[in-house]
Design a protein around this motif. Structure first.
Motif, PDB file in Angstrom:
ATOM      1  N   THR A 120       0.796  -1.231   0.000  1.00  0.00           N
ATOM      2  CA  THR A 120       0.000   0.000   0.000  1.00  0.00           C
ATOM      3  C   THR A 120       0.826   1.279   0.000  1.00  0.00           C
ATOM      4  OG1 THR A 120      -0.105  -0.190   2.390  1.00  0.00           O
ATOM      5  CG2 THR A 120      -2.008  -1.003   1.148  1.00  0.00           C
ATOM      6  N   THR A 121       1.999   1.256   0.602  1.00  0.00           N
ATOM      7  CA  THR A 121       2.762   2.499   0.790  1.00  0.00           C
ATOM      8  C   THR A 121       4.136   2.492   0.136  1.00  0.00           C
ATOM      9  OG1 THR A 121       3.569   1.698   2.916  1.00  0.00           O
ATOM     10  CG2 THR A 121       1.600   3.098   2.937  1.00  0.00           C
ATOM     11  N   GLY A 122       4.515   1.393  -0.475  1.00  0.00           N
ATOM     12  CA  GLY A 122       5.806   1.347  -1.149  1.00  0.00           C
ATOM     13  C   GLY A 122       6.950   1.013  -0.218  1.00  0.00           C
ATOM     14  N   TYR A 123       8.120   1.531  -0.554  1.00  0.00           N
ATOM     15  CA  TYR A 123       9.335   1.204   0.184  1.00  0.00           C
ATOM     16  C   TYR A 123       9.408   1.914   1.522  1.00  0.00           C
ATOM     17  CZ  TYR A 123      11.152  -1.012  -4.013  1.00  0.00           C
ATOM     18  OH  TYR A 123      11.340  -1.838  -5.083  1.00  0.00           O
ATOM     19  N   ALA A 124       9.897   1.187   2.512  1.00  0.00           N
ATOM     20  CA  ALA A 124      10.149   1.761   3.827  1.00  0.00           C
ATOM     21  C   ALA A 124      11.477   2.510   3.793  1.00  0.00           C
ATOM     22  CB  ALA A 124      10.195   0.656   4.871  1.00  0.00           C
ATOM     23  N   SER A 125      11.614   3.514   4.637  1.00  0.00           N
ATOM     24  CA  SER A 125      12.876   4.246   4.715  1.00  0.00           C
ATOM     25  C   SER A 125      13.847   3.607   5.713  1.00  0.00           C
ATOM     26  CB  SER A 125      12.630   5.710   5.080  1.00  0.00           C
ATOM     27  OG  SER A 125      11.985   5.801   6.324  1.00  0.00           O
ATOM     28  N   ALA A 126      13.332   2.798   6.633  1.00  0.00           N
ATOM     29  CA  ALA A 126      14.189   2.090   7.587  1.00  0.00           C
ATOM     30  C   ALA A 126      14.731   0.839   6.902  1.00  0.00           C
ATOM     31  CB  ALA A 126      13.400   1.713   8.837  1.00  0.00           C
ATOM     32  N   VAL A 127      16.042   0.783   6.713  1.00  0.00           N
ATOM     33  CA  VAL A 127      16.685  -0.313   5.993  1.00  0.00           C
ATOM     34  C   VAL A 127      17.842  -0.868   6.822  1.00  0.00           C
ATOM     35  CG1 VAL A 127      16.086   0.745   3.775  1.00  0.00           C
ATOM     36  CG2 VAL A 127      18.346   1.171   4.769  1.00  0.00           C
ATOM     37  N   GLN A 128      18.444  -1.921   6.321  1.00  0.00           N
ATOM     38  CA  GLN A 128      19.704  -2.429   6.847  1.00  0.00           C
ATOM     39  C   GLN A 128      20.749  -2.184   5.767  1.00  0.00           C
ATOM     40  OE1 GLN A 128      20.501  -4.183   9.900  1.00  0.00           O
ATOM     41  NE2 GLN A 128      18.531  -3.353  10.550  1.00  0.00           N
ATOM     42  N   LYS A 129      21.916  -1.699   6.176  1.00  0.00           N
ATOM     43  CA  LYS A 129      23.001  -1.426   5.234  1.00  0.00           C
ATOM     44  C   LYS A 129      24.234  -2.156   5.732  1.00  0.00           C
ATOM     45  CE  LYS A 129      25.780   2.289   3.221  1.00  0.00           C
ATOM     46  NZ  LYS A 129      26.099   3.730   3.278  1.00  0.00           N
ATOM     47  N   GLY A 130      24.959  -2.785   4.797  1.00  0.00           N
ATOM     48  CA  GLY A 130      26.186  -3.440   5.198  1.00  0.00           C
ATOM     49  C   GLY A 130      26.704  -4.392   4.148  1.00  0.00           C
ATOM     50  N   SER A 131      27.582  -5.291   4.617  1.00  0.00           N
ATOM     51  CA  SER A 131      28.185  -6.296   3.746  1.00  0.00           C
ATOM     52  C   SER A 131      28.339  -7.591   4.535  1.00  0.00           C
ATOM     53  CB  SER A 131      29.556  -5.824   3.247  1.00  0.00           C
ATOM     54  OG  SER A 131      30.477  -5.763   4.324  1.00  0.00           O
ATOM     55  N   ILE A 132      28.671  -8.661   3.837  1.00  0.00           N
ATOM     56  CA  ILE A 132      28.888  -9.947   4.487  1.00  0.00           C
ATOM     57  C   ILE A 132      30.051  -9.814   5.479  1.00  0.00           C
ATOM     58  CG2 ILE A 132      29.426 -12.379   4.126  1.00  0.00           C
ATOM     59  CD1 ILE A 132      26.709 -11.420   2.841  1.00  0.00           C
ATOM     60  N   ASP A 133      31.145  -9.209   5.053  1.00  0.00           N
ATOM     61  CA  ASP A 133      32.331  -9.060   5.907  1.00  0.00           C
ATOM     62  C   ASP A 133      32.092  -8.195   7.133  1.00  0.00           C
ATOM     63  OD1 ASP A 133      33.987 -10.670   4.392  1.00  0.00           O
ATOM     64  OD2 ASP A 133      35.003  -9.000   3.381  1.00  0.00           O
ATOM     65  N   ASN A 134      31.392  -7.082   6.973  1.00  0.00           N
ATOM     66  CA  ASN A 134      31.259  -6.105   8.054  1.00  0.00           C
ATOM     67  C   ASN A 134      29.941  -6.163   8.804  1.00  0.00           C
ATOM     68  OD1 ASN A 134      33.836  -5.020   7.527  1.00  0.00           O
ATOM     69  ND2 ASN A 134      32.986  -3.835   5.838  1.00  0.00           N
ATOM     70  N   GLY A 135      29.014  -7.008   8.352  1.00  0.00           N
ATOM     71  CA  GLY A 135      27.715  -7.105   9.003  1.00  0.00           C
ATOM     72  C   GLY A 135      26.770  -5.997   8.560  1.00  0.00           C
ATOM     73  N   PHE A 136      25.580  -6.026   9.128  1.00  0.00           N
ATOM     74  CA  PHE A 136      24.533  -5.081   8.754  1.00  0.00           C
ATOM     75  C   PHE A 136      24.064  -4.303   9.972  1.00  0.00           C
ATOM     76  CE2 PHE A 136      24.619  -7.980   5.275  1.00  0.00           C
ATOM     77  CZ  PHE A 136      24.236  -7.230   4.178  1.00  0.00           C
TER      78      PHE A 136
END
Length: 161
Positions: A120-136
């Motif tokens: 209903t509202t599309g994409y959330a602004s709260a996300v997880q950012k990272g990589s396999i090596d450094n985690g999220f």
């Protein structure tokens, strides 16, 4: 665009209503008009380079097929789709919930966003950012970032329940 419309509507209610008492939002009510989006709260990874399994935990204000998280996805920092996990039904009674995707083509040092989409509202602004090596870790991303992906397959073909 949806976020702007919600902001304008909220502003109008708060500023222009003749009875302001009726438009105050109970912050303990998880279904308030200000709580439209879901969020990715946790990411767990297993596997090996270019064939990872990623388990993503999502918290969403699902009410049934009328409002539910319909997918989560992994995108690179430029907004290119790497992987999308379609969610075929709402999770009203299972919050938060975890769903996995497998054979995900990532290298250990690829930095990506993992985000969720509501029907209903599309994409959330709260996300997880990272990589396999450094985690999220939790991050904020404009809900309009790479929103054109909403029209790119794979897409849900309905809601089971």
């Amino acid at each position: 665009m949806k976020t702007l419309a919600c902001t304008i509507l909220s502003f109008w209610f708060l500023c222009c209503s003749t009875d302001k008492e009726e438009v105050l939002v109970d912050e303990s009510d998880s279904t308030s008009i200000f709580d439209f989006n879901a969020q990715v709260t946790e990411v767990n990874i297993s596997g090996e380079s270019n064939a990872y399994t990623i388990a993503t935990t999502v918290s969403s204000p699902d009410t049934g097929c009328d409002q539910y998280a319909d997918w989560w996805e992994i995108i690179d920092l430029e907004g290119n789709l790497i992987y999308r996990r379609i969610l075929t039904h709402s999770h009203v009674d299972e919050q938060p919930f975890t769903r996995s995707g497998s054979n995900i083509p990532l290298e250990n040092d690829d930095e990506v966003y993992i985000r969720v989409h509501m029907n209903t509202t599309g994409y959330a602004s709260a996300v997880q950012k990272g990589s396999i090596d450094n985690g999220f870790s939790a991050a904020e991303l404009s809900s309009e970032f790479a929103e054109g992906l909403e029209k790119i397959a794979p897409l849900p073909n309905g809601c089971a329940f």
